[in-house]
Structures are given as C-alpha cells and as structure tokens.
Design a protein around this motif. Structure first.
Motif, mmCIF file in Angstrom:
data_model
loop_
_atom_site.group_PDB
_atom_site.id
_atom_site.type_symbol
_atom_site.label_atom_id
_atom_site.label_comp_id
_atom_site.label_asym_id
_atom_site.label_seq_id
_atom_site.Cartn_x
_atom_site.Cartn_y
_atom_site.Cartn_z
ATOM 1 N N LEU A 58 0.834 -1.196 0.000
ATOM 2 C CA LEU A 58 0.000 0.000 0.000
ATOM 3 C C LEU A 58 0.871 1.247 0.000
ATOM 4 N N ASN A 59 0.373 2.282 -0.639
ATOM 5 C CA ASN A 59 1.072 3.548 -0.588
ATOM 6 C C ASN A 59 1.269 3.956 0.868
ATOM 7 N N VAL A 60 2.488 4.284 1.258
ATOM 8 C CA VAL A 60 2.815 4.563 2.652
ATOM 9 C C VAL A 60 2.010 5.742 3.177
ATOM 10 N N MET A 61 1.901 6.799 2.388
ATOM 11 C CA MET A 61 1.163 7.976 2.842
ATOM 12 C C MET A 61 -0.306 7.648 3.054
ATOM 13 N N ARG A 62 -0.858 6.818 2.166
ATOM 14 C CA ARG A 62 -2.263 6.436 2.307
ATOM 15 C C ARG A 62 -2.471 5.608 3.569
ATOM 16 N N ALA A 63 -1.558 4.667 3.809
ATOM 17 C CA ALA A 63 -1.678 3.824 4.996
ATOM 18 C C ALA A 63 -1.594 4.662 6.261
ATOM 19 N N GLU A 64 -0.661 5.608 6.277
ATOM 20 C CA GLU A 64 -0.519 6.456 7.452
ATOM 21 C C GLU A 64 -1.770 7.284 7.685
ATOM 22 N N ARG A 65 -2.353 7.757 6.607
ATOM 23 C CA ARG A 65 -3.557 8.599 6.725
ATOM 24 C C ARG A 65 -4.756 7.792 7.174
#
Length: 344
Positions: A333-340
């Motif tokens: 998963l896109n890291v920024m998306r997962a963090e968000r």
C-alpha cells in the motif's frame, strides 16, 4: 423480508380490530398499514386509525392501554434504524413486535397549487426524508424544516415551502408536484414492525408457527457490569450458540454516562433451542434481556459487500489471502495512504 404475514388473535376475532399508524393519511406508515390490512387475512377486518397529533407515543398508548395493534417504522436502508422508535420499544411496558414488512420509499417535491418552486426558500419533511433528499435541497438553496411526518408536511404546506412526500399525497392534499423521485439514492426501502400487546403476543406467534419455519428476533441486552471484555463476552455467547447475527447496535442508558443497552437481530426465534439457550446463559450471567420483536423471515444467504459498495478511503485486502499474502499486500500500500487511513 417475508411478504405474507399470518396472524391471529384471541381478542376481537369476530369484529374489526384497530391498527394504529403514524398519520395523517398518505404517510409511508399509512401505506405499510394498508399492506398489513391486505395481507393479514386471518385478522379479519382491520380498521386503520391515524394517531392523534401524529405522535408515535400515542401508538404505544393505544397498544398498551387499549389493546389495539400498531405499526411503526423500524429501519431504513439509507438512514438506518429509526432511533425514537427503537427507544420506544426498549422502554415499552406491554408491547412487542410480531411481524415485519417493507415498503419502497421515494419522494416527490410538491408545492401549493398557487405557488411555484422558484418562490420557495424552505423545504419541509420528516428528518429521514430531509437526509435522503439533501442534494435536491442544496441545489436549490432551500432551508430545511422538520415535520412529524412527510404526509403532515404536505398537508400543512404553505406558500414559500416545498414538501417532500409520497406520491399519493399530492392528490390527497391538492398539491402540485414540481419534481418526482428527488431522493439522493434510488432503491430506498423502510422496514416496519407490526406491534401487539405483549400479553397477547403468544397467540399471534403460535399462529405464525403453524405456517412458517424461519423466524428472526430483535433482542435487547443490558450488561449489569462494565469493564474490559464485557461486550466481547456477550458477543461470544451469541457466537458460541451458533446464532447468525445480522445487526448489532447500542443505545445509551439515558442520563447515565458510559452505560448502554445493546440490540441484536438474530436469525432465530426465542423458542429455538439455540436461541433459548443463549438467552438463558446471558440471564445466568446476571444481565438484563428482553425480546423486542419476533417475526417470520426469509433467511437468505449472507449478502456480499462488493468493492463498489465500500466508502471512499480506508484500507482493504483480499480476506481469502494467506497471512503472508495479506502482509505483503499491506506493505504494498502507498505509505502515505496507509498512514492517513490507519493513523500510524
């Protein structure tokens, strides 16, 4: 839900019996009551009675004090459970649901015959209708105003207002339809519960058991203690007895912080051995239990949540994947998306 409802009563068997609904004439509840009158042949003649002042508590009074039948909206597949009606049933002295049926929901926008929508600044309807037709109101810059029912909104309409209501209301109250089917989502449906005095429910239920094999129940639970694992333990009891739970919700104990009642719908009747054993185990734990409704149902295969039904955002991987596959999918998963989405 089951479309053919069989009921019988040990009272008023040779004369018409009142079926009270949230008025005035033309409401969706009125349409549901007409459906009950058509389908409940074993009840004989039914007299449909709109409640005074369109107050849902008047229906409870007619059922508990006058031994009439009643019908209330229970759940809409757009806006969810009708909370005031749920609370009413939890707190009822002598009232229980004995049948359930659905009505398709669509709203027309109407104005007074002498008015036009260009002159209107306000839109009036029941809160659920306002929520289901918000795009229509926002597009025209209409200010929302609530009514006790959509039929009442149409009946009491004045110049400068638009009402949202069932199609039959336009002719009934001499209004002009300015736009049809203005709801945000098509396919809306409301489920209604037919209510009877609790003291008489057994006679209705026994008649239904002669004709139907599948039932569902709405059951309320109140844990007497709180703390870690209390709710999980309750759910474990339901699971361990092999019951399929199709919905689960909570309501606060009014005026008491941190205390809740929990309401489950299960694909079983209280007299089924598994459901009866589940209820007995919960009671033995010292918790409070009450059956709010039991009704014939068509227990269908479990519905599937397709990708297009999911809300925007969130994280989801194929549940059929192995744990290593799932881990890889999460890593991909896109890291920024997962963090968000997951608040890592």
């Amino acid at each position: 839900m089951n479309s053919n409802i069989v009921m019988n009563s040990n009272k008023n068997s040779n004369s018409s019996r009142k079926l009270c609904y949230l008025g005035p004439e033309g409401s969706f509840t009125h349409q549901a009551a007409l459906k009950v009158k058509e389908q409940c042949k074993s009840l004989g003649a039914l007299r449909l009675i709109p409640t005074a002042c369109e107050n849902i508590r008047n229906i409870a009074s007619k059922i508990e004090d006058c031994h009439d039948l009643g019908i209330i909206a229970w759940e809409n597949n757009i806006e969810g459970v009708v909370i005031p009606n749920l609370d009413l049933l939890i707190d009822a002295k002598n009232m229980v649901g004995i049948a359930r049926l659905g009505v398709d929901i669509s709203f027309d926008a109407v104005v007074c015959k002498s008015d036009s929508i260009e002159n209107c600044s306000t839109i009036v309807a029941h809160p659920h209708a306002l929520a289901q037709c918000r795009k229509f109101a926002q597009k025209r810059g209409l200010k929302e105003k609530t009514a006790s029912s959509n039929a009442a909104a149409c009946r009491d309409l004045v110049n400068g207002e638009v009402a949202l209501c069932p199609k039959i209301c336009a002719d009934l109250y001499n209004r002009q339809i300015v736009s049809e089917a203005v709801e945000d989502f098509s396919g809306a449906r409301t489920e209604f519960l037919v209510l009877a005095p609790r003291d008489e429910a057994l006679s209705f239920v026994n008649m239904q058991r002669e004709s139907y094999s599948s039932f569902s129940s709405i059951i309320a639970f109140i844990p007497r203690s709180t703390g870690a694992g209390v709710l999980a333990n309750l759910l474990d009891v339901v699971r361990d007895h092999g019951l399929n739970m199709t919905s689960f919700m909570s309501r606060p104990i009014k005026g008491q912080d941190g205390l809740y009642s929990f309401i489950a719908t299960v694909d079983a009747a209280p007299w089924d051995s598994t459901c009866k054993a589940m209820i007995q185990e919960v009671v033995e734990h010292g918790d409070w239990v009450r059956v709010l409704a039991v009704y014939p149902s068509d227990n269908q295969d479990n519905p599937v949540m397709n990708d297009w039904m999911l809300p925007n955002g969130g994280v989801c991987v194929d549940a059929s994947s192995s744990s290593s596959d799932t881990s890889s999918a999460l890593s991909a998963l896109n890291v920024m998306r997962a963090e968000r989405e997951l608040l890592w």
